[in-house]
Design a protein around this motif. Structure first.
Motif, mmCIF file in Angstrom:
data_model
loop_
_atom_site.group_PDB
_atom_site.id
_atom_site.type_symbol
_atom_site.label_atom_id
_atom_site.label_comp_id
_atom_site.label_asym_id
_atom_site.label_seq_id
_atom_site.Cartn_x
_atom_site.Cartn_y
_atom_site.Cartn_z
ATOM 1 N N VAL A 93 24.368 17.517 15.092
ATOM 2 C CA VAL A 93 24.981 17.484 16.600
ATOM 3 C C VAL A 93 23.998 18.285 17.639
ATOM 4 O O VAL A 93 23.095 19.103 17.193
ATOM 5 C CB VAL A 93 26.160 18.274 16.674
ATOM 6 N N ASP A 94 24.050 17.808 18.853
ATOM 7 C CA ASP A 94 23.059 18.381 19.796
ATOM 8 C C ASP A 94 24.244 18.994 20.788
ATOM 9 O O ASP A 94 25.259 18.282 21.174
ATOM 10 C CB ASP A 94 22.407 17.312 20.890
ATOM 11 N N VAL A 95 24.142 20.286 21.109
ATOM 12 C CA VAL A 95 25.138 21.065 22.013
ATOM 13 C C VAL A 95 24.275 21.540 23.282
ATOM 14 O O VAL A 95 23.162 22.001 23.006
ATOM 15 C CB VAL A 95 25.525 22.263 21.174
ATOM 16 N N SER A 96 24.729 21.380 24.332
ATOM 17 C CA SER A 96 24.462 21.849 25.552
ATOM 18 C C SER A 96 25.209 22.340 26.430
ATOM 19 O O SER A 96 26.526 22.171 26.447
ATOM 20 C CB SER A 96 23.639 20.401 26.353
ATOM 21 N N VAL A 97 24.666 23.667 27.072
ATOM 22 C CA VAL A 97 25.722 24.239 27.815
ATOM 23 C C VAL A 97 25.140 24.526 29.213
ATOM 24 O O VAL A 97 23.704 24.922 29.387
ATOM 25 C CB VAL A 97 25.887 25.506 27.363
#
Length: 219
Positions: free
Chosen positions: A89-93
Motif C-alpha cells: 500500500v501507499d500512504v499519503s498524509v
C-alpha cells in the motif's frame, strides 16, 4: 497635563481593543489516503476501515489490505494463489491550514504499520512497524490532537476498490503576536508552551476596564 486616571483609562482601553482584535480562527484540514500502488493493482485489495473511537483516541482507524484471492476463483492453475503478489500500500498524509502552513508525507508499506498523526502543536507523522501476516497489511491510523482547544467539524471517509480516504477538519481559536514596528501579525501562535493559545492583554484589560470605569470617569 493629563491626570494619571485618564492616562490609565486610555492605556487599558487601547490594550483591550488591540488584544481583542488579534483573536483568529485557524482551520486545519487533514487528509489521509491509503491506496494500492500501480504495480500491485489487481493483486492487493483494501477492505473497509474499522473505527475504534474513545475519549483519548477519537480517530483510530484500522485499514486492512490483503491478497486479492478472487483472481483465482475461475483459474485452473494450481499455482495461481502463489503467483499473487504480497499486498502493498501507499500512504499519503496532507494537511493544509488556513494560515497557509502545508504538511505532506508519503511512504510505501509492505508490512503492517501504525501511523501516529499529531496535529498540534505541529503536524507530524510517526510510523511504527507492527507484526502481521505476509498476506495482509494492517494500517492503523491514530490521529491525536488537543481536544481542549480543537473540535471536530466534519469527518468523512469513503471506500473505493483500491483506496481508502479519511478527511477531518479541525478548528482552533488562537492569537497572533503583534509586530510593534508595522502592526502586522506574524502568524505565530502566542501560546503557553502546551499549545493552549492565549491573548496578551485583552481579557484582563477588559475586566479591569469595566471595574474601574465608573471610578475613573468620576475623577
Amino acid at each position: 497635563m493629563m491626570d494619571i486616571g485618564k492616562k490609565t483609562l486610555i492605556f487599558i482601553t487601547f490594550c483591550a481593543l488591540v488584544g481583542a482584535g488579534q483573536l483568529q480562527e485557524i482551520r486545519t484540514g487533514l487528509e489521509v489516503l491509503v491506496s494500492v500502488p500501480s504495480t500491485h493493482i489487481g493483486d492487493t485489495e483494501i477492505g473497509p476501515a474499522v473505527l475504534t473511537a474513545s475519549a483519548g483516541h477519537p480517530f483510530l482507524y484500522s485499514v486492512v489490505a490483503q491478497k486479492n484471492q478472487t483472481q483465482c476463483i475461475n483459474s485452473t492453475n494450481s499455482q495461481c494463489s502463489s503467483m499473487i503478489k504480497a499486498p502493498a500500500v501507499d500512504v499519503s498524509v496532507t494537511s493544509q491550514s488556513s494560515n497557509e502552513s502545508l504538511f505532506s508525507y508519503s511512504k510505501s508499506f509492505s508490512r503492517s504499520q501504525q501511523l501516529l498523526i499529531q496535529i498540534e502543536p505541529k503536524v507530524s507523522v510517526t510510523p511504527q512497524s507492527m507484526d502481521g501476516e505476509s498476506d495482509a497489511i494492517t494500517v492503523t491510523i491514530d490521529v491525536m490532537y488537543y481536544s481542549i482547544k480543537t473540535r471536530m467539524v466534519s469527518l468523512r471517509s469513503s471506500r473505493k476498490p483500491t483506496t481508502f480516504s479519511l478527511k477531518v477538519e479541525f478548528i482552533t481559536n488562537t492569537s497572533k503576536i503583534v509586530d510593534n514596528h508595522n502592526g502586522q501579525g506574524n502568524g505565530q501562535g502566542n501560546g503557553d508552551g502546551s499549545g493552549q493559545a492565549t491573548l496578551r492583554c485583552a481579557p484582563l484589560s477588559a475586566l479591569i476596564l469595566l471595574t474601574l470605569l465608573p471610578v475613573l470617569l468620576l475623577k
